[in-house]
Design a protein around this motif. Structure first.
Motif, mmCIF file in Angstrom:
data_model
loop_
_atom_site.group_PDB
_atom_site.id
_atom_site.type_symbol
_atom_site.label_atom_id
_atom_site.label_comp_id
_atom_site.label_asym_id
_atom_site.label_seq_id
_atom_site.Cartn_x
_atom_site.Cartn_y
_atom_site.Cartn_z
ATOM 1 N N HIS A 199 6.088 8.421 7.363
ATOM 2 C CA HIS A 199 4.707 8.475 7.834
ATOM 3 C C HIS A 199 4.069 9.816 7.460
ATOM 4 O O HIS A 199 4.707 10.853 7.582
ATOM 5 C CB HIS A 199 4.660 8.317 9.356
ATOM 6 C CG HIS A 199 5.020 6.933 9.810
ATOM 7 N ND1 HIS A 199 6.318 6.546 10.028
ATOM 8 C CD2 HIS A 199 4.241 5.853 10.071
ATOM 9 C CE1 HIS A 199 6.319 5.277 10.429
ATOM 10 N NE2 HIS A 199 5.083 4.830 10.450
ATOM 11 N N ARG A 229 1.088 4.428 11.876
ATOM 12 C CA ARG A 229 0.341 5.016 10.770
ATOM 13 C C ARG A 229 -0.933 5.680 11.279
ATOM 14 O O ARG A 229 -1.458 5.299 12.325
ATOM 15 C CB ARG A 229 -0.015 3.936 9.740
ATOM 16 C CG ARG A 229 1.156 3.512 8.907
ATOM 17 C CD ARG A 229 0.764 2.432 7.926
ATOM 18 N NE ARG A 229 0.415 1.173 8.596
ATOM 19 C CZ ARG A 229 0.039 0.065 7.951
ATOM 20 N NH1 ARG A 229 -0.061 0.080 6.649
ATOM 21 N NH2 ARG A 229 -0.240 -1.033 8.615
ATOM 22 N N ALA A 253 -3.685 3.473 12.366
ATOM 23 C CA ALA A 253 -3.448 2.634 13.546
ATOM 24 C C ALA A 253 -3.368 3.466 14.818
ATOM 25 O O ALA A 253 -3.594 2.960 15.914
ATOM 26 C CB ALA A 253 -2.165 1.836 13.366
ATOM 27 N N HIS A 308 5.276 -0.134 8.911
ATOM 28 C CA HIS A 308 4.238 -1.141 8.682
ATOM 29 C C HIS A 308 3.623 -0.820 7.329
ATOM 30 O O HIS A 308 3.123 0.287 7.130
ATOM 31 C CB HIS A 308 3.168 -1.071 9.776
ATOM 32 C CG HIS A 308 3.706 -1.327 11.154
ATOM 33 N ND1 HIS A 308 3.450 -2.474 11.858
ATOM 34 C CD2 HIS A 308 4.524 -0.591 11.944
ATOM 35 C CE1 HIS A 308 4.074 -2.434 13.020
ATOM 36 N NE2 HIS A 308 4.739 -1.294 13.102
ATOM 37 N N ASP A 363 2.650 0.213 15.401
ATOM 38 C CA ASP A 363 2.265 0.829 14.129
ATOM 39 C C ASP A 363 1.912 2.304 14.356
ATOM 40 O O ASP A 363 0.981 2.615 15.100
ATOM 41 C CB ASP A 363 1.060 0.065 13.565
ATOM 42 C CG ASP A 363 0.770 0.411 12.127
ATOM 43 O OD1 ASP A 363 1.268 1.444 11.631
ATOM 44 O OD2 ASP A 363 0.020 -0.361 11.481
ATOM 45 N N ARG A 412 7.349 -4.397 8.889
ATOM 46 C CA ARG A 412 6.333 -5.450 8.926
ATOM 47 C C ARG A 412 5.500 -5.280 7.664
ATOM 48 O O ARG A 412 4.814 -4.279 7.504
ATOM 49 C CB ARG A 412 5.432 -5.299 10.154
ATOM 50 C CG ARG A 412 6.123 -5.595 11.457
ATOM 51 C CD ARG A 412 6.205 -7.088 11.705
ATOM 52 N NE ARG A 412 7.037 -7.368 12.875
ATOM 53 C CZ ARG A 412 7.431 -8.581 13.202
ATOM 54 N NH1 ARG A 412 7.088 -9.624 12.471
ATOM 55 N NH2 ARG A 412 8.188 -8.763 14.259
#
Lengths: 1006, 190
Positions: free
Chosen positions: B188, B130, B133, A170, B128, A279
């Motif tokens: 990430h 991250r 999130a 994302h 998500d 996304r």
């Protein structure tokens, strides 16, 4: 000949020599080479044969657009066809073979097709092979399949040993393309604070700029790229992935990326490819532009190459495509190739500029280097077969009259540049025709939009039609900033770097060379190299009435090969528009679809192969079953034991043994997969009365009732035993396959229709291990475990009780699906194995026998109990199955009641459930139809019934079956005939009651 | 309780992260009106954790509260305390409309531990992953590849993943494959 120069090659490492093979021939290259550059370095100009005419073909491009240099890569389980040599990085031990030739690349019998080329024109197959009809399947198709086609599919028994995976990301701003525009756009968005992901398909960042020259902020482009990449890598919010292609753009900012992790180094551990499922808040495509070929006769002879590609091979890999190169162009950019070749000490006999007015500053520079420049000139025809030997020159304005022949061994061509608009178009972005540059470029007013109706995609740099270095960088900076701003970030004070590039004279569109080329020349002027489509084919299509570009594409196969027409699309539709006498924008383009270049099936599958292909649901007793030789049956995603054959025993014999052991002693069944749904609340009784056809609200706590569930259309969808736990609570047992579906069905009604009813549901299926203890000795074994009074008085048939059984917290349901004395015991799942083992231990003296689903089916069929999915198929209502007793007449309503009152549902001609007893003791095939006299309107035989379940009953020693038969219950004792698979042989059966065994229930009521 | 068997017997895998089957874990499913202060008091008393906001996971050791849906909570207690807690909750809720069920055996639990855990989970879930999130204390009900799953972070380097018991083997194989050697993504941030 093509060769490696003594020096040069900014991407290669000459100290690292790599060996590889091509068609078994041992060759060497350098680290950093692509397969294409290494082949050219070894003078392997001929790399494949064409699709239809088997013409010799060579490398024409240097990147993803390559149509010709497709090879079979790898061997054995790793063989892959149609791999582009231009994007295949060389590694030690690489093995490649060429495609589509027989018996060899050098001598191909199929090239004879070239001799009959005049008849193999567009639409030839459609016209020729239509008659006589049977010839297609038996003669034409096998011949064409042998002759056409490219790579060979891997052996069907090959199993890909590599692993693949997906990853979801994302991000705020996704930048596709790592050339100077992509880097600048990423920098602009990153500097504004957005999280940025940049994907570059090749292993190198910077794109064409280091090859094409100019200066950026006073620096050499290569130095600028290095500094910019370093700056981006220092930013915590920017991630750069090379060898990762933006494959497709979909709705709502969903983008697929395709990362090739170890294609260049197959010895590395880890997945081979990774599919990125991204996304993105905003997408910026900076995908550059692709040079177009020119359409002249013989433009497919090995040695004819895009001018930019020739430059790439020289600068990036130190490889020259030829010693004497004629350059042919309609724009200034190709002069760069001539200049670089000349500076490298190679011969450039002439530059043929199709423009009467000639070129600008670059032309002057070429002239200054002593290169002969001819204006208004064209190639009439390339001489040579397997490689270029010379060119015949004519006036661009004419029909091809020979002016001069120039010997040469390579031709560099440039027909202008086409922005890579594929990704923009994937999700609906529209294009503008830019007349000045003779190109389609994105129309910023008709961008793909996101959920909010605002553009989600921007295009930067050459992909946006800005071919000059300075324009490219200014556009990229602006697009990167706007993408970040669209997401609410505030771009800072940064500005695009200043770039200098040489001024260029305008391009002149050239769609055919020479512009009035004679028929024989047009028939050798290729548009689509990979699918062998020529200028004359497209003209013929237009002449035959194909006006739509989409129809012409399909008729001629232009642009339908694995390269999706990256080189041929614009030339093809320009040719079509000229043939139709229309403007290019009126003819339009064909549709661009993802993926941009083919991606591996492995990447699409990701981890879902082998044991991860699909989840297998396992009960708490699964490992025990496996250790005891279970023969498995898939039931939904569960695996259930079908039977437990002992060593030397057939599956059928095991099933027979299990039925007999259960009927005479003690059988144990893992019933854990059955659905268990808790329904609770003040309105639970009312809800249950709507869900089931029976009256459930009157069920007393401590008691069980068999119930039927129908859809609102009246059809039977599930059945099972309901236990009333307390005043407000019911426990609904469903079929194995029905657990999730019925829970969803209940929730749907509660959430959408009866949202004001006070009812909660919970799916407790997996909380319990449930074991059916079945047979005359069932009570004895449970008594041995001890802890609960399970006598007929304390726990009568259709009752349930809670307690501690053998030290385990248990709920015992006295229900029977076999007709035997039977208890179903539910314990917490973690303790299911303990109960199962204790039952076997205690039951040993009673001959405790685990039984599988087939024994379960036989025993229920002997008793005439229906099975959802056997007796029902979505078109059957309870009334068809003689289940009127389970349909409450007292209730106002239940789901399906209204539908069941409709005329077709109450039609006495509906087929009804009966038992079927074969006359000679055989077993009716499941699904067999009972034939009736006569034929229907379609000429098919009339039918009067069908078999829904059929087994050999060891208890009765003969075949038993259930079936739906026209007016069946009124025809007891009548014999009817069932057709076997051949439709001719008949098996006769007598209509009987479906209850074959113990009709009075004496065995279960003890 | 000695005869309580975990679905995989406490399996473990060491790769770019460490996967461990954990449990048994007492789990109580509660459906009811989460805005009812009386209900909140009852579950807080039972779990020792504060009522979570939507998508919240308040967990300390074996006790805690997971927000599962607008009308559903998961109450975490030690496995041995589950049956008693169900009874206590039932009493505390009185005649409120609510459903309380012991589901301690219905699910399998795993920890995923290590600096690459976000990347490893991102290989399998579309949610998500991250930092902004999925901070510790956030619960996600999602899917991992082809099965339903829930997850939260116990701390920045430890994720707790749960799924239905029947697919525990699939989940373990899936997490192990995603953690296989050489499969680091480095996307990430931890």
């Amino acid at each position: 000949m093509s060769t490696r120069l003594a020096t040069g090659g900014r991407l290669t490492d000459r100290s690292d020599r790599l060996e590889f093979t091509f068609n078994g021939k041992r060759l060497t290259g350098f680290a950093g080479d692509t397969l294409a550059s290494a082949l050219l370095a070894n003078d392997q100009m001929l790399v494949g044969r064409s699709f239809k005419y088997h013409r010799p073909r060579g490398v024409v491009a240097s990147g993803a657009e390559e149509p010709n240099a497709l090879v079979n890569l790898g061997t054995g389980d790793r063989v892959e066809p149609n791999q582009r040599a231009t994007t295949t990085e060389l590694f030690h031990g690489l093995s490649a073979t060429s495609q589509n030739h027989w018996p060899s690349l050098e001598h191909d019998i199929g090239a004879l097709n070239g001799l009959v080329a005049p008849v193999l024109t567009a639409g030839f197959y459609y016209k020729m092979f239509i008659h006589p009809r049977p010839f297609w399947k038996h003669i034409y198709e096998p011949f064409i399949r042998q002759s056409a086609g490219l790579g060979r599919a891997p052996d069907p028994e090959a199993r890909d040993p590599d692993t693949y995976e997906h990853v979801h990301a994302h991000v705020d701003v996704l930048v596709l393309g790592g050339g100077v525009a992509g880097l600048q756009a990423a920098h602009a968005a990153g500097a504004a604070g957005a999280q940025v992901l940049l994907l570059e398909q090749s292993p190198h960042l910077g794109g064409r700029a280091p090859v094409d020259g100019g200066t950026i902020d006073g620096q050499d482009p290569e130095a600028w790229v290095e500094a910019t990449v370093a700056a981006l890598k220092a930013m915590d919010n920017v991630d750069i992935r090379t060898r990762t292609m933006g494959a497709g753009i979909y709705d709502h900012g969903y983008v697929l990326g395709y990362e090739r992790l170890n294609d260049h180094a197959p010895w590395l551990a880890g997945p081979r490819h990774r599919l990125w499922r991204i996304r993105a808040g905003q997408v910026v495509t900076a995908t550059g532009a692709i040079e177009r070929p020119l359409s002249f006769a013989g433009n497919d002879v090995p040695g004819v190459m895009l001018a930019s590609a020739m430059r790439d091979y020289l600068v990036n890999y130190g490889v020259a495509a030829g010693d004497r190169t004629v350059v042919v162009t309609n724009n200034d950019d190709a002069y760069r190739t001539a200049i670089i070749l000349k500076q490298a000490g190679l011969d450039v006999p002439a530059i043929l500029d199709a423009r009467e007015y000639g070129g600008g500053a670059l032309a002057a520079e070429a002239r200054a280097l002593g290169i002969r420049v001819e204006q208004g000139r064209a190639i009439a025809k390339v001489q040579g077969g397997k490689r270029v030997t010379g060119v015949a020159i004519c006036a661009q304005a004419g029909a091809g009259g020979l002016l001069e022949e120039i010997p040469c061994d390579a031709v560099a061509m440039s027909g202008g540049w086409s922005p890579v608009v594929h990704l923009w178009s994937h999700c609906g972005g529209k294009l503008l025709w830019d007349d000045a540059q003779a190109m389609f470029r994105p129309d910023p007013d008709r961008a793909p939009t996101g959920a909010d109706g605002a553009p989600m995609l921007r295009v930067a740099g050459a992909a946006n039609g800005f071919l000059r270095l300075g324009d490219t960088l200014r556009d990229a900076e602006a697009q990167g900033r706007e993408a970040a701003a669209a997401l609410g970030f505030t771009p800072g004070a940064g500005a695009a770097p200043a770039a200098e590039a040489t001024e260029e004279a305008p391009l002149a569109p050239v769609w055919l060379m020479p512009q009035g080329a004679r028929d024989d020349l047009r028939k050798k002027a290729w548009l689509d190299y990979q699918n062998d489509v020529k200028v004359s084919d497209v003209q013929l299509a237009a002449q035959e009435g194909f006006e739509s570009v989409e129809h012409t594409k399909r008729y001629t196969t232009l642009g339908m090969a694995t390269d999706q027409g990256k080189l041929s699309n614009i030339n093809g539709l320009a040719t079509l528009s000229r043939a139709l006498g229309e403007e290019i924008p009126q003819v339009g383009t064909t549709t661009f679809r993802p993926p941009y270049t083919p991606i591996s099936m492995g990447a699409i599958a990701g981890e879902a192969k082998g044991k991860l292909f699909q989840p297998i649901r396992k009960t708490p007793l699964h490992d025990w079953h496996e250790a005891h030789g279970a023969h498995w049956e898939p039931v939904g995603q569960w695996r259930r034991p079908y039977a437990y054959p002992q060593p030397g025993e057939s599956v059928h014999d095991a099933v027979m043994r299990e039925v007999t052991a259960t009927r005479t002693g003690l059988g144990l069944l893992d019933a854990s997969t059955l659905g268990k749904i808790l329904v609770k609340g003040p309105d639970a009784g009312r809800f249950m009365d709507m869900m089931y056809t029976n009256m459930m609200s009157t069920l007393k706590p401590g008691r069980c009732r068999y119930g039927l569930m129908c859809s609102e259309n009246g059809f039977l969808i599930d059945d099972g035993v309901v236990a009333r736990i307390d005043d407000q609570t019911f426990l609904c047992h469903t079929t194995t396959g029905g657990a999730d579906r019925i829970h969803a069905h209940m929730e749907e009604w509660l959430q959408t229709e009866w949202w004001d009813w006070q009812v909660y549901t919970a799916n407790l299926t997996e909380q319990y291990a449930q074991i059916a203890v079945v047979g005359p000795k069932a009570r004895a074994v449970l008594d041995k475990l001890g802890g609960m009074d399970l006598s007929a008085e304390a726990l009568p048939f259709m009752g349930w009780a809670e307690g501690t059984l053998g030290g385990l917290p248990a709920r015992v349901f006295r229900i029977s699906f076999s007709g035997e004395l039977s208890f179903e015991v539910a314990v917490p799942a973690h303790r299911g194995r303990a109960l199962w083992e204790r039952l076997h231990e205690a039951g040993a003296e009673f001959g405790a026998t685990p039984y599988g689903t087939e024994a379960l089916h036989i025993m229920r069929a002997e008793k005439g109990f229906i099975m959802i999915g056997d007796e029902t198929d979505g078109t059957v209502i309870p009334q068809d199955l003689g289940l009127h007793w389970a349909i409450s007449k007292k209730k106002d309503d239940y789901l399906g009641k209204r539908a069941q009152a409709r005329s077709h549902m109450t039609d006495p001609d509906r087929w009804q459930l009966v038992g079927l007893e074969t006359l000679e003791g055989g077993v009716l095939p499941d699904g067999a139809y009972a034939v009736a006299p006569g034929r229907n309107a379609n000429g098919q035989r009339n039918t009067q019934g069908r078999v829904t379940s059929s087994y050999h009953s060891p208890t009765l020693g003969r075949g038993i079956a259930m079936g739906l038969v026209h007016k069946g219950p009124e025809r007891m004792g009548e014999e009817i005939a069932f057709a076997m698979e051949d439709g001719e042989t008949m098996m006769r059966a007598r209509i009987v009651s479906p209850v074959f065994f113990d009709p009075d229930g004496e065995k279960q009521n003890v | 309780m000695s005869d309580a068997l975990l679905p995989l017997g406490g399996a473990a895998f060491e790769g770019i992260v460490t996967i461990r089957e954990t449990g048994p874990q007492g789990m109580i499913q509660l459906r009811g009106d989460l805005s009812d202060p009386g209900l909140a008091a009852a579950v807080e008393q039972a779990s020792g954790a504060a009522m979570p906001a939507p998508l919240g996971a308040h967990v300390t050791g074996p006790r805690g509260l997971l927000w599962m849906s607008p009308d559903e909570l998961m109450v975490l207690v030690p496995y041995a305390d589950a049956a008693r807690t169900v009874a206590e909750l039932g009493r505390a809720l009185g005649d409120r409309h609510a459903l309380v069920a012991d589901v301690s055996d219905a699910r399998a639990h795993f920890t995923v531990e290590g600096a690459h855990l976000r990347d490893v989970l991102a290989k399998l879930t579309p949610a998500d992953m991250r930092r902004e999130a999925l901070a510790p204390g956030t619960l996600r009900r999602t899917r991992l590849a082809q099965v339903a799953a829930g997850l939260w972070l116990r701390d920045p380097l430890t994720a707790q993943v749960f799924c239905f018991r029947s697919v525990a083997g699939y989940m373990f194989d899936l997490l192990s494959a995603a953690a296989s050697e050489g499969s680091e993504v480095f996307h990430h941030r931890a």
